[in-house]
Structures are given as structure tokens and as C-alpha cells.
Design an enzyme around this catalytic site. Structure first.
Site, PDB file in Angstrom:
ATOM      1  N   HIS A 201       0.899  -1.169   0.000  1.00 12.40           N
ATOM      2  CA  HIS A 201       0.000   0.000   0.000  1.00 12.40           C
ATOM      3  C   HIS A 201       0.922   1.199   0.000  1.00 12.40           C
ATOM      4  O   HIS A 201       1.571   1.475   0.999  1.00 12.40           O
ATOM      5  CB  HIS A 201      -0.877  -0.014   1.259  1.00 12.40           C
ATOM      6  CG  HIS A 201      -1.641   1.253   1.454  1.00 12.40           C
ATOM      7  ND1 HIS A 201      -2.855   1.488   0.841  1.00 12.40           N
ATOM      8  CD2 HIS A 201      -1.369   2.369   2.174  1.00 12.40           C
ATOM      9  CE1 HIS A 201      -3.280   2.694   1.184  1.00 12.40           C
ATOM     10  NE2 HIS A 201      -2.402   3.245   1.987  1.00 12.40           N
ATOM     11  N   GLY A 237      -5.810   3.000  -1.242  1.00 14.86           N
ATOM     12  CA  GLY A 237      -5.301   4.124  -2.018  1.00 14.86           C
ATOM     13  C   GLY A 237      -6.089   4.445  -3.266  1.00 14.86           C
ATOM     14  O   GLY A 237      -5.705   5.348  -4.012  1.00 14.86           O
ATOM     15  N   PRO A 279      -9.550  -1.167   0.166  1.00 16.98           N
ATOM     16  CA  PRO A 279      -9.919   0.247   0.115  1.00 16.98           C
ATOM     17  C   PRO A 279     -10.582   0.725   1.406  1.00 16.98           C
ATOM     18  O   PRO A 279     -11.296  -0.023   2.066  1.00 16.98           O
ATOM     19  CB  PRO A 279     -10.944   0.283  -1.020  1.00 16.98           C
ATOM     20  CG  PRO A 279     -11.592  -1.065  -0.963  1.00 16.98           C
ATOM     21  CD  PRO A 279     -10.542  -2.027  -0.494  1.00 16.98           C
ATOM     22  N   ARG A 317      -9.514  16.924   8.235  1.00 18.33           N
ATOM     23  CA  ARG A 317      -8.735  16.780   6.993  1.00 18.33           C
ATOM     24  C   ARG A 317      -8.245  18.125   6.435  1.00 18.33           C
ATOM     25  O   ARG A 317      -7.102  18.217   5.990  1.00 18.33           O
ATOM     26  CB  ARG A 317      -9.523  16.001   5.936  1.00 18.33           C
ATOM     27  CG  ARG A 317      -9.913  14.582   6.398  1.00 18.33           C
ATOM     28  CD  ARG A 317     -10.461  13.719   5.276  1.00 18.33           C
ATOM     29  NE  ARG A 317      -9.403  13.338   4.365  1.00 18.33           N
ATOM     30  CZ  ARG A 317      -9.253  13.796   3.160  1.00 18.33           C
ATOM     31  NH1 ARG A 317     -10.134  14.649   2.664  1.00 18.33           N
ATOM     32  NH2 ARG A 317      -8.241  13.426   2.419  1.00 18.33           N
ATOM     33  N   CYS A 356     -11.477  27.753  19.267  1.00 16.44           N
ATOM     34  CA  CYS A 356     -10.653  28.879  19.666  1.00 16.44           C
ATOM     35  C   CYS A 356      -9.242  28.648  19.145  1.00 16.44           C
ATOM     36  O   CYS A 356      -8.302  28.422  19.907  1.00 16.44           O
ATOM     37  CB  CYS A 356     -10.684  28.996  21.183  1.00 16.44           C
ATOM     38  SG  CYS A 356     -10.143  30.587  21.706  1.00 16.44           S
ATOM     39  N   GLU A 357      -9.123  28.615  17.824  1.00 15.75           N
ATOM     40  CA  GLU A 357      -7.828  28.391  17.182  1.00 15.75           C
ATOM     41  C   GLU A 357      -7.943  28.887  15.750  1.00 15.75           C
ATOM     42  O   GLU A 357      -8.876  28.481  15.033  1.00 15.75           O
ATOM     43  CB  GLU A 357      -7.489  26.887  17.232  1.00 15.75           C
ATOM     44  CG  GLU A 357      -6.197  26.585  16.546  1.00 15.75           C
ATOM     45  CD  GLU A 357      -5.456  25.355  17.076  1.00 15.75           C
ATOM     46  OE1 GLU A 357      -5.713  24.916  18.214  1.00 15.75           O
ATOM     47  OE2 GLU A 357      -4.607  24.861  16.326  1.00 15.75           O
ATOM     48  N   TYR A 392     -12.293   9.078   6.849  1.00 12.51           N
ATOM     49  CA  TYR A 392     -11.312   9.829   7.635  1.00 12.51           C
ATOM     50  C   TYR A 392     -11.915  11.140   8.140  1.00 12.51           C
ATOM     51  O   TYR A 392     -11.255  12.171   8.168  1.00 12.51           O
ATOM     52  CB  TYR A 392     -10.037  10.082   6.818  1.00 12.51           C
ATOM     53  CG  TYR A 392      -9.459   8.802   6.262  1.00 12.51           C
ATOM     54  CD1 TYR A 392      -8.903   7.858   7.121  1.00 12.51           C
ATOM     55  CD2 TYR A 392      -9.504   8.514   4.902  1.00 12.51           C
ATOM     56  CE1 TYR A 392      -8.408   6.665   6.635  1.00 12.51           C
ATOM     57  CE2 TYR A 392      -9.006   7.320   4.410  1.00 12.51           C
ATOM     58  CZ  TYR A 392      -8.461   6.404   5.284  1.00 12.51           C
ATOM     59  OH  TYR A 392      -7.968   5.224   4.804  1.00 12.51           O
TER      60      TYR A 392
HETATM   61  N1  LLP Z   1      -4.427  -0.308   3.751  1.00  9.16           N
HETATM   62  C1  LLP Z   1      -3.471   0.229   4.528  1.00  9.16           C
HETATM   63  C2  LLP Z   1      -2.393  -0.626   5.023  1.00  9.16           C
HETATM   64  C3  LLP Z   1      -3.496   1.584   4.857  1.00  9.16           C
HETATM   65  O1  LLP Z   1      -2.528   2.111   5.603  1.00  9.16           O
HETATM   66  C4  LLP Z   1      -4.557   2.386   4.384  1.00  9.16           C
HETATM   67  C5  LLP Z   1      -4.636   3.792   4.750  1.00  9.16           C
HETATM   68  C6  LLP Z   1      -5.549   1.773   3.587  1.00  9.16           C
HETATM   69  C7  LLP Z   1      -5.446   0.434   3.291  1.00  9.16           C
HETATM   70  C8  LLP Z   1      -6.711   2.530   3.053  1.00  9.16           C
HETATM   71  O2  LLP Z   1      -6.336   3.582   2.230  1.00  9.16           O
HETATM   72  P1  LLP Z   1      -7.458   4.353   1.378  1.00  9.16           P
HETATM   73  O3  LLP Z   1      -8.044   3.373   0.409  1.00  9.16           O
HETATM   74  O4  LLP Z   1      -8.486   4.818   2.345  1.00  9.16           O
HETATM   75  O5  LLP Z   1      -6.758   5.477   0.729  1.00  9.16           O
HETATM   76  N2  LLP Z   1      -6.267  10.206   7.101  1.00  9.16           N
HETATM   77  C9  LLP Z   1      -5.830  10.284   5.717  1.00  9.16           C
HETATM   78  C10 LLP Z   1      -5.670   8.930   5.091  1.00  9.16           C
HETATM   79  C11 LLP Z   1      -4.750   8.012   5.869  1.00  9.16           C
HETATM   80  C12 LLP Z   1      -4.663   6.636   5.233  1.00  9.16           C
HETATM   81  C13 LLP Z   1      -3.968   5.690   6.105  1.00  9.16           C
HETATM   82  N3  LLP Z   1      -3.878   4.355   5.581  1.00  9.16           N
HETATM   83  C14 LLP Z   1      -6.816  11.146   4.944  1.00  9.16           C
HETATM   84  O6  LLP Z   1      -7.737  11.702   5.540  1.00  9.16           O
HETATM   85  O7  LLP Z   1      -6.683  11.331   3.731  1.00  9.16           O
END
Ligand code: LLP
Length: 436
Positions: A201, A237, A279, A317, A356-357, A392
Site C-alpha cells: 500500500h 489508495g 480500500p 482533513r 478557539c484556534e 477519515y
Molecule cells: N491499507 C493500509 C495498510 C493503509 O494504511 C490504508 C490507509 C488503507 C489500506 C486505506 O487507504 P485508502 O483506500 O483509504 O486510501 N487520514 C488520511 C488517510 C490516511 C490513510 C492511512 N492508511 C486522509 O484523511 O486522507
């Protein structure tokens, strides 16, 4: 697979998944996250070509969402003891089935997580060489037959929508460094563990070109492990649209790349290799909206601010990554309290929250640079809906400024189900103790 390839987000709306926003506010108050169940199911179905869709529950881990995806055949990953417990609370069995229902995937075991995977026989995906030894020793100590393990490889390159979400390369703490894979094969053998899968990933919200680069790295790594492999995982991702004009990912092309990689490995090893995808964002981001109320509108020099009752305690975010979320205005019920009727002109506004920021701004770029957004004219009491807030978002909420965690609502079968009550003040302070 979705047929529309570009996306557009309206700046004025009055309903979500057929529910009048004013009714949702009357019932649940603000700020409230609403999730459209049909949209989640639609996104699950987009990925039907993969053997296993394993939801990265970190994106949105409410039990009702886990239950929904589980009922649609989606398996789950867990990155902590809490996520293992959540998956089980939502009906996932720790063992059984053709593919493991829950996989623990992380760069470390804390003590509780190690105990849980051993106790329940949950397979692990190791992101550090130390995890191999710790698991091997713990299984021996518990006199249990170890399961096949999988390794998360850092291929030495990565990509993400921000430096903070880039999960490959030397600057990332994630995964086993590709050059240490051969050593990990030896470590596994010393612990009587068989490596049955590899996982990569490299980044979140990334583009197709970078995602496809991983296939070559995966193939190389697979040959280091050899024919004990029975599965490969493309990780998460998958990008999802957040802005007007964002293109949808070409899933067919993405699948074809991975399918070809898996088939070459299957031929080389004489095994069936199952193809997993993991995902988070893709399944839930678009389904979610954060409904907030505009509580103040003020002119500060040349800048006009809409200030909401939701802040970065609800949606972090923008302040963390400069992330862009689409926004729409909804007139208050019957337009009462709103001086502006149906035809609303667009104007440049900065949208902020109550905290308050000074960084509590939803319209900002990475680095904290405040920017404006063209939104319809509005009045205090109107609602502002932040879109694409299903991944997220709620999960990254906090109690900063002693704000309670927002309510969550699932819009399903023409009903609005509360799936998390708004936190009460008493719940917020429940663990705090004044020493006598
Ligand atoms: N698999 C692993 C091992 C991961 O670390 C992640 C995300 C995913 C799958 C899922 O990724 P996705 O398909 O959701 O892109 N907080 C950040 C994103 C952090 C992702 C962390 N790991 C945001 O708000 O964009």
C-alpha cells in the site's frame, strides 16, 4: 463499474439521499454526519472483480457501516486491538471462510493486539520484521499452530495526496523495507511460519500511474518469497472525487494490471493466487456529508466568513492536509431566518468553525494558507453541508475545546437511522478523576 467519469458537486442542495436536510436537522441536530447506504453498496459493487474486498475500516468504523459492508460480502482489516474488537462486534467471525474475515495489519503489535490475534486465531500482515518474531514466539508460548502470515512490503517509493499520507519510500515508517524481504523469509522459517501473502500500500488518494507502479515491485518481491504465496493484496489508495471535474479512477484498467500480475505469479508458482484490494476511502468517502449550521457571518476587511457549529474537532482533513471538501448551502427550514430566498448569488467566502484556534478553517490549502470558496449567499441559521466526508472524517474527530463527538446517521431504505448518538457532556468527562 461507474459509468460517469467526471464529477460535479452542486453549491446549493436541500436533501441528502431523498431526506430533506431540514428534517434531518430537526431530528438529529447539528453537527451530524449522514451516510448514504446505497452509495456505499454501489462502491462495494464496483470492486466485484477482485477475489477479496477487504475494507480498511480506519476510514469509517462505525459498527453500522461495518455491518453494512459485511452483509455485502466485504471482509475487513484491523490496525489495532480496538479495530479487531469492532470487527467482531459488527458480526465478523475471527476465523472461517475461504479467506480470513479479519486480518490484523500494522507496523507493530501492542501487547493487547498480540494477545487478541493469538487468542482468536486472527491472521496477521506484518509491517515490521520484529512482528514476525513476536508472533512466532507468542504462538509457541500459547501452544498454537501458527497460521500463514503475510508481509507488507515498502517497495522504496510511494505516493499520497499529501506528505502525511505518503506510505512508501524511506520517509515512511510503513511496511518491511524491500531490501529486507529475503531476511524476513529466513526469520519466518526460523519461527516455523509460512509466508502465504504479500501486501503493498504505497499511498492514499494517489493516481493510477503510481498505483500501477506497485505491480512490478510486487512481482519482484513475490519471487523472493516463492511458491508458498497464495494471495497478493493491492492495498488501498484508490482515489475518489472531491472536486468538480475530478475524474473517476479507471477500475477496469486497474484490475487488469493486478490480474495480469497475479496470473503471471500463478503460472510461475503453479498455485492459484487470490487478489485482494483494501480500500477505505473508496467505499465510504462519497457517502458521507457533515451537516452544520451557519452561526455567524462576518466581514473581516475584505474577507467574508461563514462560521459554523462544526470545526476541526469534527472534520480534521482540511487543517491536517489542506484537504478540499465540496460544500453546499441549504436554506433553513422554510427559509425562516434566511433573508435570502430561492435565487442565491455566489460569493467568495471563507468557511470556519467554532474552535478557539485560528487554524479552524475548512477552506485552507496545505501549509495552512486560508483560501476562499464560491458559495451561495447565506444567512445565519442556514445549513452548510460538507460533502465527501464519509472517510477519515468522523473517525478522526476529537473533543478539542470540550466539543462532543458529532452524531452519525445512516440513510438506508428511506429511513434515517441514528448509528451514533451525539456524545453527551457526561460521556465526555466520564474517565476523568479529580484526586481526593
Ligand atoms: N491499507 C493500509 C495498510 C493503509 O494504511 C490504508 C490507509 C488503507 C489500506 C486505506 O487507504 P485508502 O483506500 O483509504 O486510501 N487520514 C488520511 C488517510 C490516511 C490513510 C492511512 N492508511 C486522509 O484523511 O486522507
Amino acid at each position: 463499474m461507474p459509468t460517469d467519469t467526471t464529477t460535479s458537486f452542486p453549491t446549493q442542495i436541500d436533501s441528502l439521499a431523498g431526506h430533506a436536510i431540514a428534517d434531518l436537522v430537526a431530528e438529529f441536530g447539528t453537527p451530524t454526519f449522514c451516510y448514504d447506504a446505497d452509495k456505499i453498496v454501489e462502491r462495494v459493487n464496483d470492486l466485484a472483480a477482485f477475489d477479496v474486498v477487504r475494507y480498511a475500516q480506519k476510514a469509517a468504523s462505525n459498527l453500522a457501516i461495518l455491518d453494512l459492508v459485511r452483509r455485502h460480502g466485504v471482509l475487513v482489516d484491523a490496525v489495532s486491538a480496538g479495530e479487531i474488537r469492532r470487527a467482531m462486534a459488527a458480526g465478523y467471525q475471527p476465523t472461517g471462510g475461504e479467506h480470513p474475515p479479519i486480518v490484523y495489519t500494522a507496523d507493530i503489535f501492542d501487547r493487547e493486539a498480540l494477545e487478541l490475534v493469538v487468542e482468536h486465531g486472527i491472521p496477521i500482515n506484518c509491517g515490521s520484521p520484529d512482528m514476525i518474531d513476536q508472533y512466532g514466539e507468542a504462538m509457541k508460548a500459547a501452544d498454537k499452530t501458527p497460521l500463514g502470515i503475510t508481509l507488507r512490503i515498502n517497495p522504496g517509493f510511494g505516493h499520497g495526496h499529501s506528505q502525511k499520507t505518503n506510505t512508501g519510500g524511506e520517509q515512511s515508517k510503513h511496511g518491511i523495507w524491500h531490501e529486507q524481504l529475503a531476511d524476513c523469509v529466513t526469520r519466518a522459517a526460523e519461527n516455523d511460519l509460512i509466508i502465504t501473502g504479500l501486501h503493498m500500500h504505497i499511498g492514499s488518494g494517489t493516481d493510477m500511474e503510481h498505483l500501477s507502479q506497485v505491480c512490478g515491485a510486487m512481482e519482484q518481491a513475490a519471487h523472493v518469497v516463492g511458491p508458498t504465496l497464495t494471495s497478493i493484496s493491492a492495498g488501498g489508495g484508490l482515489p475518489t472525487p472531491y472536486r468538480d471535474g475530478d475524474q473517476r479512477v479507471d477500475l477496469a484498467a486497474y484490475f487488469d494490471l493486478w490480474d495480469a500480475t497475479r496470473n503471471r505469479l500463478a503460472t510461475a508458482f503453479g498455485n492459484h493466487i487470490s487478489l485482494e484490494i483494501e480500500p477505505g476511502r473508496y467505499l465510504t468517502a462519497e457517502s458521507g456529508s457533515l451537516i452544520a449550521e451557519i452561526r455567524a457571518i462576518k466581514q473581516m476587511g475584505s474577507n467574508l466568513y461563514y462560521l459554523l457549529d462544526a470545526g476541526f474537532n469534527d472534520l480534521a482533513r482540511p487543517i491536517l492536509y489542506g484537504a478540499y471538501h465540496p460544500m453546499s448551502i441549504c436554506p433553513a427550514a422554510g427559509d425562516e431566518g434566511s433573508e435570502i430566498k430561492s435565487e442565491r448569488k455566489l460569493q467568495d467566502v471563507i468557511v470556519g468553525g467554532p474552535l478557539c484556534e485560528s487554524g479552524d478553517i475548512f477552506t485552507q490549502e496545505e501549509g495552512g494558507f486560508v483560501c476562499s470558496r464560491q458559495l451561495p449567499e447565506a444567512a445565519v441559521g442556514d445549513y452548510l453541508i460538507i460533502g465527501c466526508a464519509g472517510a477519515y472524517s468522523s473517525v478522526m474527530g476529537s473533543n478539542y475545546n470540550s466539543k462532543p463527538l458529532a452524531a452519525e446517521v445512516l440513510l438506508q431504505d428511506s429511513k434515517a437511522h441514528v448509528i451514533r448518538q451525539r456524545q453527551t457532556f457526561e460521556e465526555m468527562i466520564a474517565g476523568e478523576i479529580i484526586p481526593k
